[in-house]
Structure formats: C-alpha cells, structure tokens
Design a protein around this motif. Structure first.
Motif, PDB file in Angstrom:
ATOM      1  N   UNK A   7      29.115   4.521-109.284  1.00  0.00           N
ATOM      2  CA  UNK A   7      29.079   3.297-108.490  1.00  0.00           C
ATOM      3  C   UNK A   7      27.653   2.773-108.372  1.00  0.00           C
ATOM      4  N   UNK A   8      27.483   1.462-108.161  1.00  0.00           N
ATOM      5  CA  UNK A   8      26.134   0.925-107.952  1.00  0.00           C
ATOM      6  C   UNK A   8      25.510   1.557-106.713  1.00  0.00           C
ATOM      7  N   UNK A   9      24.266   1.996-106.865  1.00  0.00           N
ATOM      8  CA  UNK A   9      23.607   2.685-105.761  1.00  0.00           C
ATOM      9  C   UNK A   9      22.183   2.177-105.623  1.00  0.00           C
ATOM     10  N   UNK A  10      21.740   1.931-104.397  1.00  0.00           N
ATOM     11  CA  UNK A  10      20.339   1.566-104.208  1.00  0.00           C
ATOM     12  C   UNK A  10      19.451   2.769-104.490  1.00  0.00           C
ATOM     13  N   UNK A  11      18.192   2.530-104.804  1.00  0.00           N
ATOM     14  CA  UNK A  11      17.311   3.666-105.079  1.00  0.00           C
ATOM     15  C   UNK A  11      17.043   4.503-103.841  1.00  0.00           C
ATOM     16  N   UNK A  12      16.954   5.800-104.061  1.00  0.00           N
ATOM     17  CA  UNK A  12      16.597   6.715-102.990  1.00  0.00           C
ATOM     18  C   UNK A  12      15.094   6.825-102.854  1.00  0.00           C
ATOM     19  N   UNK A  13      14.615   7.761-102.058  1.00  0.00           N
ATOM     20  CA  UNK A  13      13.164   7.879-101.830  1.00  0.00           C
ATOM     21  C   UNK A  13      12.380   8.232-103.093  1.00  0.00           C
ATOM     22  N   UNK A  14      13.030   8.890-104.051  1.00  0.00           N
ATOM     23  CA  UNK A  14      12.336   9.253-105.284  1.00  0.00           C
ATOM     24  C   UNK A  14      12.350   8.181-106.344  1.00  0.00           C
ATOM     25  N   UNK A  15      13.085   7.086-106.106  1.00  0.00           N
ATOM     26  CA  UNK A  15      13.149   5.989-107.061  1.00  0.00           C
ATOM     27  C   UNK A  15      14.416   5.964-107.888  1.00  0.00           C
ATOM     28  N   UNK A  16      15.043   7.109-108.088  1.00  0.00           N
ATOM     29  CA  UNK A  16      16.311   7.165-108.802  1.00  0.00           C
ATOM     30  C   UNK A  16      17.439   6.723-107.867  1.00  0.00           C
ATOM     31  N   UNK A  17      18.610   6.381-108.416  1.00  0.00           N
ATOM     32  CA  UNK A  17      19.724   5.994-107.539  1.00  0.00           C
ATOM     33  C   UNK A  17      20.001   7.061-106.493  1.00  0.00           C
ATOM     34  N   UNK A  18      20.187   6.634-105.247  1.00  0.00           N
ATOM     35  CA  UNK A  18      20.402   7.569-104.145  1.00  0.00           C
ATOM     36  C   UNK A  18      21.695   8.346-104.351  1.00  0.00           C
ATOM     37  N   UNK A  19      21.719   9.567-103.830  1.00  0.00           N
ATOM     38  CA  UNK A  19      22.912  10.411-103.908  1.00  0.00           C
ATOM     39  C   UNK A  19      23.783  10.271-102.669  1.00  0.00           C
ATOM     40  N   UNK A  20      23.181   9.909-101.533  1.00  0.00           N
ATOM     41  CA  UNK A  20      23.927   9.866-100.271  1.00  0.00           C
ATOM     42  C   UNK A  20      23.263   8.878 -99.323  1.00  0.00           C
ATOM     43  N   UNK A  21      24.016   8.513 -98.284  1.00  0.00           N
ATOM     44  CA  UNK A  21      23.507   7.597 -97.269  1.00  0.00           C
ATOM     45  C   UNK A  21      23.956   8.062 -95.895  1.00  0.00           C
ATOM     46  N   UNK A  22      23.050   7.979 -94.940  1.00  0.00           N
ATOM     47  CA  UNK A  22      23.347   8.192 -93.533  1.00  0.00           C
ATOM     48  C   UNK A  22      23.282   6.833 -92.840  1.00  0.00           C
ATOM     49  N   UNK A  23      24.351   6.456 -92.173  1.00  0.00           N
ATOM     50  CA  UNK A  23      24.408   5.175 -91.476  1.00  0.00           C
ATOM     51  C   UNK A  23      23.867   5.325 -90.057  1.00  0.00           C
ATOM     52  N   UNK A  24      23.024   4.390 -89.653  1.00  0.00           N
ATOM     53  CA  UNK A  24      22.389   4.413 -88.337  1.00  0.00           C
ATOM     54  C   UNK A  24      22.815   3.172 -87.570  1.00  0.00           C
ATOM     55  N   UNK A  25      23.107   3.345 -86.291  1.00  0.00           N
ATOM     56  CA  UNK A  25      23.486   2.184 -85.501  1.00  0.00           C
ATOM     57  C   UNK A  25      23.573   2.504 -84.033  1.00  0.00           C
ATOM     58  N   UNK A  26      24.359   1.712 -83.332  1.00  0.00           N
ATOM     59  CA  UNK A  26      24.528   1.924 -81.890  1.00  0.00           C
ATOM     60  C   UNK A  26      26.003   2.028 -81.557  1.00  0.00           C
ATOM     61  N   UNK A  27      26.293   2.865 -80.568  1.00  0.00           N
ATOM     62  CA  UNK A  27      27.620   2.985 -79.991  1.00  0.00           C
ATOM     63  C   UNK A  27      27.490   2.522 -78.554  1.00  0.00           C
ATOM     64  N   UNK A  28      27.985   1.327 -78.241  1.00  0.00           N
ATOM     65  CA  UNK A  28      27.664   0.721 -76.968  1.00  0.00           C
ATOM     66  C   UNK A  28      26.239   0.206 -76.986  1.00  0.00           C
ATOM     67  N   UNK A  29      25.663   0.025 -75.821  1.00  0.00           N
ATOM     68  CA  UNK A  29      24.328  -0.583 -75.708  1.00  0.00           C
ATOM     69  C   UNK A  29      23.292   0.411 -75.203  1.00  0.00           C
ATOM     70  N   UNK A  30      23.430   1.682 -75.585  1.00  0.00           N
ATOM     71  CA  UNK A  30      22.471   2.681 -75.137  1.00  0.00           C
ATOM     72  C   UNK A  30      21.054   2.433 -75.607  1.00  0.00           C
ATOM     73  N   UNK A  31      20.914   1.684 -76.694  1.00  0.00           N
ATOM     74  CA  UNK A  31      19.595   1.371 -77.225  1.00  0.00           C
ATOM     75  C   UNK A  31      18.861   0.309 -76.410  1.00  0.00           C
ATOM     76  N   UNK A  32      19.589  -0.495 -75.629  1.00  0.00           N
ATOM     77  CA  UNK A  32      19.024  -1.722 -75.054  1.00  0.00           C
ATOM     78  C   UNK A  32      17.809  -1.486 -74.164  1.00  0.00           C
ATOM     79  N   UNK A  33      17.804  -0.525 -73.223  1.00  0.00           N
ATOM     80  CA  UNK A  33      16.620  -0.361 -72.373  1.00  0.00           C
ATOM     81  C   UNK A  33      15.350  -0.061 -73.176  1.00  0.00           C
ATOM     82  N   UNK A  34      15.478   0.743 -74.231  1.00  0.00           N
ATOM     83  CA  UNK A  34      14.307   1.090 -75.044  1.00  0.00           C
ATOM     84  C   UNK A  34      13.839  -0.135 -75.830  1.00  0.00           C
ATOM     85  N   UNK A  35      14.779  -0.833 -76.428  1.00  0.00           N
ATOM     86  CA  UNK A  35      14.429  -2.037 -77.178  1.00  0.00           C
ATOM     87  C   UNK A  35      13.826  -3.097 -76.268  1.00  0.00           C
TER      88      UNK A  35
END
Length: 235
Positions: A33-61
């Motif tokens: 499958x099409x893959x964006x480059x990983x940290x080494x420049x070759x196509x990435x092998x895996x991805x970790x998704x980062x986000x928010x569940x609810x608005x717990x981030x809001x006070x810090x932001x």
C-alpha cells in the motif's frame, strides 16, 4: 541511543500525557500500500495515531496559547505538532500532521485501526466517545508494531456496534438549521454562508448538528472549546 521496540508505545504515551493528547490507535501498513516515509526515509512500516478523547487537552493548550506573544494563525495545529514532536523524539519516530501535504488518509487509518464508521455528519462515530474526539497527528515508525501492542492500542472499549445504525431519529441531521448534511455529502458553502451571517450567530458558539447527538455526552466538548473550533472553521 537505540530505541527499544517493546516499550515505545508506553514511552510515546508518557511523553504525550502532560499535554492531554493520547495515543488513539495504531496499525501496520501492508507492504504493497502507499506509505508515507518513516524517520529513516524509507516507506514507514507502522503508524501510531495521536489525538484527543474529549477535551482533556484544552487547559494545557489554552495556557500555551495565552503565552504566545505573536499568536499563530493555526494555534491548535502548531501546538499539536510541538507536542507530538516531543513524543517522536522520545521513540525515534517521524511526525505527520493531517494538514501536511500530500494529505495522508487519517480517517481511513482510524477506521482500519479502531473499526470506526462515519456518522451522518461525516465525523467518525466512536462507540464510547460519540463525536467528541479527534485525530491531531501521527507518529510514523520504521518497524512494525507487535500484535500485543496493536491489541493494547486498538482494543474495543464500551459498545462496539455502530450507534448510528440504531438511531432512528437522527437528531444530528435535524439539528442543522440549513440542512447542510445529506445524501450528497456536506454542503460546505451553505454551512459557511450561514455561519458568517447574522442568522448564524448561534452556530458560532457550537455546531448545533454535532451537539444534538446523544452519544458520548459525558465526553462533550465544553462550550468554549466548541466556539474555538467554530470560529476556526468560519475563518
């Protein structure tokens, strides 16, 4: 120093924790499958998704935003990138953001990893969080994630059935004053025109369609958070 594969999920989660952002899921890419480059420049092998569940981030932001002497045009994107970059440095990953070009299929990755489906509004419906969650960025890895790590990241929490399939009333669709959501998709121009008009004053405080959904009400964004996103959308 070498990065230990076995604990990188925990280390990334710990690096994100002070911000209120969390790891939302992950997946290994198929070799063909099409893959964006990983940290080494070759196509990435895996991805970790980062986000928010609810608005717990809001006070810090919000605190970070108040400290900016020269307010950026896209403050949440900039702050999220800085936070995710710290996690990336901790585990030797590469940061990828939804607005980076070429655009990456964040929604498709989330659907694959967490088995989510879109709501009638197009936003992904989560069985526990409802519509009160988001994916803010990703960590790209050169090495695949273990099955154990994937089970921990993607394990179902709460009901796994798609709530929209069992919602006959569809209050989200009835809640939009200009019927911007329908079989043909999202009527972006109609929504934006209403939002920028005097008649759309109520919509500048919160999206009436999103707020009408009964699912995940305990995770609902506070009014200030909703108003921030509405103002950003309205430009």
């Amino acid at each position: 120093m070498p990065f230990r594969v076995g604990n990188r999920v925990d280390r990334a989660a710990a690096a994100l924790a002070p911000s209120g952002l969390v790891l939302r899921g992950g997946l290994n890419f198929a070799p063909d499958e099409p893959r964006p480059p990983g940290p080494g420049g070759a196509p990435a092998a895996a991805v970790l998704l980062v986000g928010n569940a609810g608005a717990g981030y809001w006070p810090v932001f919000a605190q970070w935003r108040r400290a900016q002497t020269d307010p950026p045009a896209e403050p949440l994107d900039l702050w999220s990138r800085e936070v995710i970059a710290r996690a990336a440095a901790e585990i030797g990953a590469r940061v990828l953001m939804p607005n980076d070009r070429p655009f990456a299929p964040f929604q498709q990755w989330a659907m694959r990893a967490l088995r989510l489906k879109p709501s009638p509004l197009g936003l992904l419906m989560h069985p526990r969080l409802g519509l009160w969650h988001a994916f803010r960025g990703a960590l790209l890895l050169d090495d695949a994630l273990s099955r154990r790590a994937l089970r921990r990241l993607n394990r179902p929490r709460g009901r796994t059935r798609h709530p929209c399939d069992h919602c006959a009333d569809k209050p989200c669709l009835r809640g939009c004053p200009v019927a911007a959501y329908g079989a043909d998709g999202f009527a972006h121009a109609a929504c934006l025109s209403h939002l920028r008009s005097a008649a759309g004053a109520g919509c500048t405080r919160l999206c009436l369609a999103r707020d009408a959904c009964p699912q995940g009400r305990g995770w609902r964004y506070p009014d200030a958070v909703q108003a921030f996103h509405q103002r950003a959308f309205a430009g």
